[in-house]
Design a protein around this motif. Structure first.
Motif, short mmCIF file in Angstrom:
data_model
loop_
_atom_site.label_atom_id
_atom_site.label_comp_id
_atom_site.label_asym_id
_atom_site.label_seq_id
_atom_site.Cartn_x
_atom_site.Cartn_y
_atom_site.Cartn_z
N VAL A 26 0.84 -1.31 -0.03
CA VAL A 26 0.01 0.01 0.10
C VAL A 26 0.85 1.26 -0.04
CG1 VAL A 26 -1.58 1.18 1.24
CG2 VAL A 26 -1.82 -1.11 1.15
N VAL A 27 0.67 2.12 -0.96
CA VAL A 27 1.27 3.47 -0.96
C VAL A 27 0.84 4.36 0.02
CG1 VAL A 27 1.90 5.33 -2.50
CG2 VAL A 27 1.80 3.07 -3.70
N LEU A 28 1.51 4.48 0.99
CA LEU A 28 1.31 5.46 2.22
C LEU A 28 0.38 6.95 1.72
CD1 LEU A 28 1.24 4.89 5.07
CD2 LEU A 28 3.35 5.74 5.45
N LEU A 67 6.71 10.58 6.54
CA LEU A 67 6.72 10.36 5.23
C LEU A 67 7.52 11.57 4.60
CD1 LEU A 67 5.95 8.82 2.57
CD2 LEU A 67 3.88 10.23 2.39
N GLN A 68 7.50 12.55 5.34
CA GLN A 68 8.23 13.71 4.52
C GLN A 68 9.69 13.77 4.88
OE1 GLN A 68 5.76 17.09 5.96
NE2 GLN A 68 4.69 16.91 4.25
N SER A 73 11.74 5.46 3.18
CA SER A 73 11.36 4.53 4.31
C SER A 73 9.89 4.39 4.70
CB SER A 73 12.23 4.82 5.77
OG SER A 73 13.58 4.88 5.49
N TYR A 74 8.87 5.38 4.29
CA TYR A 74 7.67 5.59 4.41
C TYR A 74 6.86 5.55 3.15
CZ TYR A 74 8.81 6.04 9.29
OH TYR A 74 9.04 5.79 10.82
N LYS A 75 7.55 4.96 2.22
CA LYS A 75 6.86 5.35 0.76
C LYS A 75 5.69 4.09 0.64
CE LYS A 75 7.49 5.00 -4.32
NZ LYS A 75 8.36 4.87 -5.04
N THR A 76 5.83 2.98 1.60
CA THR A 76 4.65 2.05 1.51
C THR A 76 4.44 1.52 2.87
OG1 THR A 76 6.19 0.15 0.92
CG2 THR A 76 5.11 1.34 -0.88
#
Length: 194
Positions: A26-28, A67-68, A73-76
């Motif tokens: 899942v794309v965050l 994510l920013q 690391s927080y892409k998905t």
């Protein structure tokens, strides 16, 4: 009616678009957008539910901030879990992404159950569907004290939200806002209650 209208078609599109190409992740960023739209439901219900909306906003902000700060690391969801577990973030940071996403999912379960119960509830007082949805979902994760406070809040909400049931369907709509879309919402509502 307080709060912005909720576009259920947009939520569906965003959740669908958040799936990775292989359907295994899942794309965050897109997932967060769907939660922002879902959070509008609490605004539609009025000021009594402001605390819920604020809590969901805080969780969305935590994920967006992570994510920013560390985009790769927080892409998905999978990359977030790997990053946080490999770096012991799940143990050291109370506001870690994994925990935050879990709590957002609990809110999503509540919203889904609320809409389902509201669709079959024949009473004009929506405090009963709210309490039923809370009892079936979020209450499982709360202490007795929190449950008691929630019960008092939802019971007290009856006078504030009694007139919102009819308005609720006007503020939860499908994308094009045509008569067809309103009919489609009513058919979705009818389909749930059958």
């Amino acid at each position: 009616m307080s709060g912005a209208a909720v576009d259920l078609d947009l939520v569906q599109v965003q959740f669908t678009q958040s799936l990775s190409d292989d359907g295994e992740d899942v794309v965050l960023e897109t997932y967060i957008l769907a939660y922002e739209e879902i959070n509008k439901i609490f605004g539609v219900l009025g000021s009594v539910f402001k605390f819920v909306s604020t809590d969901v906003e805080k969780k969305i902000d935590i994920l967006r901030s992570k994510l920013q700060q560390t985009p790769e690391s927080y892409k998905t969801v999978r990359s977030m879990i790997m990053y946080e577990t490999c770096n012991n973030i799940t143990d050291s940071d109370r506001n870690n992404g994994c925990r935050t996403l879990l709590r957002l999912h609990r809110a999503l379960e509540f919203v889904a159950e609320f809409i389902k119960v509201l669709a079959v509830e024949r009473d004009d007082n929506i405090s009963k569907p709210v309490w039923a949805a809370y009892s079936a979902t979020l209450a499982q994760h709360h202490t007795w004290l929190i449950k008691t406070l929630q019960f008092q809040c939802y019971s007290g909400a009856a006078s504030h939200v009694a007139d919102k049931k009819h308005g609720f369907y006007g503020d939860v709509y499908l994308a094009d806002q045509t008569e067809h879309s309103r009919t489609s919402w009513e058919s979705r509502r009818s389909g749930i209650s059958q």
